[in-house]
Design an enzyme around this catalytic site. Sequence first.
Site, PDB file in Angstrom:
ATOM      1  N   LYS A 130      35.228  82.714 -43.271  1.00  0.00           N
ATOM      2  CA  LYS A 130      36.379  82.369 -44.104  1.00  0.00           C
ATOM      3  C   LYS A 130      36.707  80.879 -44.105  1.00  0.00           C
ATOM      4  O   LYS A 130      37.206  80.340 -45.088  1.00  0.00           O
ATOM      5  CB  LYS A 130      37.611  83.150 -43.654  1.00  0.00           C
ATOM      6  CG  LYS A 130      37.537  84.652 -43.912  1.00  0.00           C
ATOM      7  CD  LYS A 130      37.556  84.977 -45.396  1.00  0.00           C
ATOM      8  CE  LYS A 130      37.655  86.458 -45.663  1.00  0.00           C
ATOM      9  NZ  LYS A 130      37.662  86.775 -47.105  1.00  0.00           N
ATOM     10  N   GLU A 142      46.713  84.880 -48.876  1.00  0.00           N
ATOM     11  CA  GLU A 142      46.877  86.286 -48.516  1.00  0.00           C
ATOM     12  C   GLU A 142      45.826  86.612 -47.453  1.00  0.00           C
ATOM     13  O   GLU A 142      44.807  85.926 -47.348  1.00  0.00           O
ATOM     14  CB  GLU A 142      46.698  87.181 -49.745  1.00  0.00           C
ATOM     15  CG  GLU A 142      45.268  87.597 -50.052  1.00  0.00           C
ATOM     16  CD  GLU A 142      44.343  86.430 -50.399  1.00  0.00           C
ATOM     17  OE1 GLU A 142      43.151  86.493 -50.027  1.00  0.00           O
ATOM     18  OE2 GLU A 142      44.788  85.456 -51.029  1.00  0.00           O
ATOM     19  N   SER A 157      29.243  88.374 -40.709  1.00  0.00           N
ATOM     20  CA  SER A 157      30.268  87.531 -41.323  1.00  0.00           C
ATOM     21  C   SER A 157      31.353  87.081 -40.359  1.00  0.00           C
ATOM     22  O   SER A 157      32.045  86.100 -40.617  1.00  0.00           O
ATOM     23  CB  SER A 157      30.905  88.253 -42.511  1.00  0.00           C
ATOM     24  OG  SER A 157      31.475  89.489 -42.103  1.00  0.00           O
TER      25      SER A 157
END
Length: 393
Positions: free
Chosen positions: A89, A111, A377
């Site tokens: 991220k 968010e 991830s």
Amino acid sequence: MLIRPDHRGRFGAFGGRYVPETLIPALEELDRQFERAWADSHFREEYAHYLSEYVGRPSPITEARKLSAQTGLHVVVKREDLNHTGAHKINNALGQCLLALRMGKKRIIAETGAGQHGVATATVCALFGLECEVYMGVEDIARQQLNVFRMKLLGAKVNPVSSGTKTLKDALNEAMRDWVTNVGDTHYIIGSVAGPHPYPYMVREFQRVIGDEARAQYLDRYGRLPDVGIACVGGGSNAMGLFSAFVPDADVRLIGVEAGGLGLETGKHAAPLTAGSPGVLHGSYSYLMQDEDGQILGTHSVSAGLDYPGVGAEHSYLKDIGRVEYIAITDDEALAAFRWVAREEGLIPAFESAHAFAPLHDRKLLPAGTRVLVNMSGRGDKDMETAARLLDL
């Protein structure tokens, strides 16, 4: 050659801008500013500098020898878990924060579901001295307390969202409302390849570093490309980050793994590409979980980051042209993979990433001898409390 959206912001039929009129000028300006920045060598150099010196890129690839021996595959893992903050991220949060600074924005909103995007956004806002607010469903707050504390420690305000299903979908709703109200001084860092144009394309470009690195690393180490690339898909940013480098390589199969929850037949899942239909959600036309009247259905996944009823526009396009195969993995299968990878390789994947490891057992999908590249991830620190409750260890 990389796929670009057309002048309407569409990948084939998918994408577009289905937003209040007040946001159209902001989206058009964001599109212009991103195109200018991405074409500016100084911006690209600054982005690369922070990826190296702050995030810790390039992330390595790791050969999973015991998984390979047990499955008859050749398994290699792309290690996004080793990034600062523990997931992919931060690649996107960093890029968008640099863009916001270039645009003169002083306030950032985001968010989050699993909390990793919220943590990444709060982290880069702390780095650059920007005000930060994060919207998060109360259901996700309850199961991601560690990340909630991390966001607060980093100086972000965490706004609980108690409407609807109290998860990622509703957090995104509230963040969009905030942006409509405060568009003059606020930049909204959407965390995935969802939302109105230019977000699906922009986020893909910031996450492209995953696939570009992995492709070069695999070629350098093995002198060839993998047979298959696998990644989990919620909104879909880590998967698009990996897939983007291999889409032009027709000999590389690409498999996206959605959250099958309690099973597709139960309706309690988050697998719009596997069991949904096209519609409009959060400013974009894509595959959704919806009823015959177009009402958005509730979702379920053990993974907060995959618990979303929509998916990125480019994923929808890649499904329709047959370039990517999308499958669903249940909670139980993901939890079994979570424990398996930890015990056999000493790698603790996030619940999201565990979905990507689960298909390695499927010989019909992956025949023996297949060379597989799995995108891990993120790491599973955030899921420890839930794992301790669900797993009998």
